[in-house]
Design an enzyme around this catalytic site. Sequence first.
Site, PDB file in Angstrom:
ATOM      1  N   GLU A 149      25.792  17.482  52.472  1.00 38.09           N
ATOM      2  CA  GLU A 149      25.859  17.535  51.002  1.00 38.09           C
ATOM      3  C   GLU A 149      26.594  16.313  50.437  1.00 38.09           C
ATOM      4  OE1 GLU A 149      25.666  22.020  49.616  1.00 38.09           O
ATOM      5  OE2 GLU A 149      27.460  21.706  50.824  1.00 38.09           O
ATOM      6  N   LEU A 164      26.226  31.792  53.276  1.00 38.44           N
ATOM      7  CA  LEU A 164      27.013  32.313  52.147  1.00 38.44           C
ATOM      8  C   LEU A 164      26.225  33.333  51.330  1.00 38.44           C
ATOM      9  CD1 LEU A 164      29.703  32.178  50.662  1.00 38.44           C
ATOM     10  CD2 LEU A 164      28.665  30.507  49.119  1.00 38.44           C
ATOM     11  N   GLY A 165      24.942  33.030  51.076  1.00 40.14           N
ATOM     12  CA  GLY A 165      24.136  33.933  50.251  1.00 40.14           C
ATOM     13  C   GLY A 165      23.988  35.306  50.887  1.00 40.14           C
ATOM     14  N   ASN A 179      35.750  16.653  53.500  1.00 36.77           N
ATOM     15  CA  ASN A 179      34.462  16.778  54.200  1.00 36.77           C
ATOM     16  C   ASN A 179      33.985  15.493  54.858  1.00 36.77           C
ATOM     17  OD1 ASN A 179      34.808  19.215  52.821  1.00 36.77           O
ATOM     18  ND2 ASN A 179      32.633  19.541  52.601  1.00 36.77           N
ATOM     19  N   ASN A 211      36.845  18.654  48.550  1.00 36.71           N
ATOM     20  CA  ASN A 211      35.694  18.368  49.406  1.00 36.71           C
ATOM     21  C   ASN A 211      35.513  16.870  49.643  1.00 36.71           C
ATOM     22  OD1 ASN A 211      34.134  21.193  47.953  1.00 36.71           O
ATOM     23  ND2 ASN A 211      34.677  21.035  50.095  1.00 36.71           N
ATOM     24  N   ALA A 252      31.432  32.022  55.619  1.00 36.86           N
ATOM     25  CA  ALA A 252      30.298  32.803  56.109  1.00 36.86           C
ATOM     26  C   ALA A 252      29.518  32.019  57.153  1.00 36.86           C
ATOM     27  CB  ALA A 252      29.382  33.144  54.940  1.00 36.86           C
ATOM     28  N   LYS A 300      21.916  24.826  49.801  1.00 32.09           N
ATOM     29  CA  LYS A 300      22.684  23.584  49.872  1.00 32.09           C
ATOM     30  C   LYS A 300      22.394  22.775  48.605  1.00 32.09           C
ATOM     31  CE  LYS A 300      24.706  23.864  53.921  1.00 32.09           C
ATOM     32  NZ  LYS A 300      24.680  22.997  55.055  1.00 32.09           N
ATOM     33  N   LYS A 329      38.072  21.290  43.089  1.00 35.18           N
ATOM     34  CA  LYS A 329      37.351  21.627  44.333  1.00 35.18           C
ATOM     35  C   LYS A 329      36.627  20.393  44.858  1.00 35.18           C
ATOM     36  CE  LYS A 329      35.619  24.675  47.362  1.00 35.18           C
ATOM     37  NZ  LYS A 329      34.395  25.447  47.387  1.00 35.18           N
TER      38      LYS A 329
HETATM   39  N1  LIG Z   1      28.983  28.907  54.433  1.00 32.53           N
HETATM   40  C1  LIG Z   1      30.161  28.966  53.802  1.00 32.53           C
HETATM   41  O1  LIG Z   1      31.136  29.524  54.332  1.00 32.53           O
HETATM   42  C2  LIG Z   1      30.331  28.395  52.426  1.00 32.53           C
HETATM   43  C3  LIG Z   1      29.325  27.642  51.821  1.00 32.53           C
HETATM   44  N2  LIG Z   1      29.529  27.137  50.547  1.00 32.53           N
HETATM   45  C4  LIG Z   1      28.470  26.390  49.899  1.00 32.53           C
HETATM   46  O2  LIG Z   1      27.375  27.276  49.697  1.00 32.53           O
HETATM   47  C5  LIG Z   1      26.114  26.563  49.788  1.00 32.53           C
HETATM   48  C6  LIG Z   1      25.276  27.198  50.890  1.00 32.53           C
HETATM   49  O3  LIG Z   1      25.914  27.001  52.145  1.00 32.53           O
HETATM   50  P1  LIG Z   1      25.458  27.790  53.452  1.00 32.53           P
HETATM   51  O4  LIG Z   1      25.197  29.205  53.125  1.00 32.53           O
HETATM   52  O5  LIG Z   1      26.447  27.473  54.486  1.00 32.53           O
HETATM   53  O6  LIG Z   1      24.061  27.068  53.769  1.00 32.53           O
HETATM   54  P2  LIG Z   1      22.825  27.638  54.586  1.00 32.53           P
HETATM   55  O7  LIG Z   1      21.995  26.453  54.988  1.00 32.53           O
HETATM   56  O8  LIG Z   1      23.301  28.567  55.653  1.00 32.53           O
HETATM   57  O9  LIG Z   1      22.023  28.532  53.532  1.00 32.53           O
HETATM   58  C7  LIG Z   1      21.136  28.033  52.569  1.00 32.53           C
HETATM   59  C8  LIG Z   1      19.813  28.733  52.797  1.00 32.53           C
HETATM   60  O10 LIG Z   1      18.982  28.547  51.674  1.00 32.53           O
HETATM   61  C9  LIG Z   1      17.635  28.409  52.167  1.00 32.53           C
HETATM   62  N3  LIG Z   1      16.813  27.844  51.101  1.00 32.53           N
HETATM   63  C10 LIG Z   1      16.825  26.584  50.601  1.00 32.53           C
HETATM   64  N4  LIG Z   1      15.926  26.474  49.598  1.00 32.53           N
HETATM   65  C11 LIG Z   1      15.342  27.692  49.469  1.00 32.53           C
HETATM   66  C12 LIG Z   1      14.328  28.204  48.609  1.00 32.53           C
HETATM   67  N5  LIG Z   1      13.729  27.451  47.664  1.00 32.53           N
HETATM   68  N6  LIG Z   1      13.943  29.503  48.766  1.00 32.53           N
HETATM   69  C13 LIG Z   1      14.525  30.275  49.706  1.00 32.53           C
HETATM   70  N7  LIG Z   1      15.511  29.843  50.545  1.00 32.53           N
HETATM   71  C14 LIG Z   1      15.908  28.558  50.421  1.00 32.53           C
HETATM   72  C15 LIG Z   1      17.827  27.527  53.379  1.00 32.53           C
HETATM   73  O11 LIG Z   1      16.704  27.515  54.220  1.00 32.53           O
HETATM   74  P3  LIG Z   1      16.290  26.132  54.967  1.00 32.53           P
HETATM   75  O12 LIG Z   1      17.506  25.618  55.644  1.00 32.53           O
HETATM   76  O13 LIG Z   1      15.187  26.580  55.881  1.00 32.53           O
HETATM   77  O14 LIG Z   1      15.816  25.205  53.884  1.00 32.53           O
HETATM   78  C16 LIG Z   1      19.038  28.211  54.017  1.00 32.53           C
HETATM   79  O15 LIG Z   1      18.633  29.303  54.799  1.00 32.53           O
HETATM   80  C17 LIG Z   1      26.525  25.108  50.055  1.00 32.53           C
HETATM   81  O16 LIG Z   1      26.620  24.409  48.844  1.00 32.53           O
HETATM   82  C18 LIG Z   1      27.888  25.228  50.713  1.00 32.53           C
HETATM   83  O17 LIG Z   1      28.672  24.049  50.573  1.00 32.53           O
HETATM   84  C19 LIG Z   1      30.672  27.383  49.832  1.00 32.53           C
HETATM   85  C20 LIG Z   1      31.677  28.125  50.380  1.00 32.53           C
HETATM   86  C21 LIG Z   1      31.608  28.657  51.723  1.00 32.53           C
HETATM   87  C1  LIG Z   2      37.326  23.938  51.919  1.00 34.09           C
HETATM   88  C2  LIG Z   2      36.526  23.277  53.030  1.00 34.09           C
HETATM   89  C3  LIG Z   2      36.914  21.843  53.161  1.00 34.09           C
HETATM   90  C4  LIG Z   2      36.913  24.052  54.257  1.00 34.09           C
HETATM   91  O1  LIG Z   2      36.481  23.479  55.442  1.00 34.09           O
HETATM   92  C5  LIG Z   2      35.063  23.372  52.667  1.00 34.09           C
HETATM   93  O2  LIG Z   2      34.736  23.791  51.571  1.00 34.09           O
HETATM   94  C6  LIG Z   2      33.990  22.891  53.544  1.00 34.09           C
HETATM   95  O3  LIG Z   2      34.179  22.756  54.743  1.00 34.09           O
HETATM   96  O4  LIG Z   2      32.896  22.652  52.981  1.00 34.09           O
END
Ligand SMILES: NC(=O)C1=CN([C@@H]2O[C@H](COP(=O)(O)OP(=O)(O)OC[C@H]3O[C@@H](n4cnc5c(N)ncnc54)[C@H](OP(=O)(O)O)[C@@H]3O)[C@@H](O)[C@H]2O)C=CC1
Ligand SMILES: CC(C)(CO)C(=O)C(=O)O
Length: 294
Positions: free
Chosen positions: A259, A11-12, A185, A181, A121, A72, A177
Amino acid sequence: MHVVVLGAGSLGSLVGGLLARAHEVTLVGREPHVSRVREGGLELTGAYDERVRPDARTDPPASADLAVVTTKAFDTDAAAEALAPVALDACLSLQNGMGNETTLAADLDCPVLAGTCTYGARLTEPGVVACTGVGEVVLGARGGGASEAADRVGTAFDAAGLHTTVAEDMPLRLWEKLAVNAGINATTALARVENGALLDGPAGGVARDAARETARVARADGLDLDDETAVAAVERVAEATAANRSSMLQDVEAGRRTEVDAISGFVAGYGVETPVNATTARLVRAWEAARDLR
Ligand SMILES: NC(=O)C1=CN([C@@H]2O[C@H](COP(=O)(O)OP(=O)(O)OC[C@H]3O[C@@H](n4cnc5c(N)ncnc54)[C@H](OP(=O)(O)O)[C@@H]3O)[C@@H](O)[C@H]2O)C=CC1
Ligand SMILES: CC(C)(CO)C(=O)C(=O)O
């Protein structure tokens, strides 16, 4: 605006990549992703087809206008610690689960905004992030009400083409939200089914009960979230994402920590009787413990 994205995984990287179309962005993430972005830029695929050039590193810079936190939920403590020395005007969490903003606010000396995000993402390889669904960012003051910081951030997100709403009722939106979840989830992760299977399959009742319990806890917290609204939100999202495997199901299938503590575990830990969330949280935690993930 200079935006630092703390936790540039899936996501980031997507949000940071989109913001880089209009702003100076620093992605803070892990190797080899950050080196690949620094050397060749970040490729946005899926719903987008473009290459952007944010900075990328493993530690945050000394200052930025805004930090967007996308680790996360179980890494929020570490994110707060990493951001504490950074001079910031505001911080925004786009994470799932409850409690992230409180954790960040305890360490940071700037307004902490709450956000929800329905963009999808996936980091498909170092340097490449796929947008699996164009959604919306909703953000605002974590305690509700108007916020100049939220207005500034909303304007900056809009300028980069992110669909963004600035809301004055973030506490209610976060609980709704959370109900989605908590309903979807853990249930899909335990039953190993796609989100759509909750609409009329045997696990659907578990998801609806988990959402009703979340609404009960929200009401105990002073929010006006009724059972029907929470259940309708679960059904709407399960229908809209019927073919999706939830993030928790994906984590379980990949053998990664989930999570659950910030979702079902948060609901169950509130001091209100929530037998469904208590059970799903315990079962997911048992799975994590058996794999030394917690
Ligand atoms: N992906 C999606 O489509 C969506 C995600 N979200 C939420 O967004 C959040 C992130 O999800 P997602 O992007 O999928 O997760 P990811 O695991 O893909 O991304 C998180 C990243 O942060 C890194 N990280 C953790 N701690 C640090 C730190 N101190 N410094 C630098 N990097 C760090 C992790 O590395 P490492 O794993 O090596 O620790 C990992 O690469 C979650 O809460 C998720 O529920 C919400 C909506 C959509
Ligand atoms: C909205 C939903 C439930 C979509 O899958 C989600 O946020 C997740 O999977 O973490």
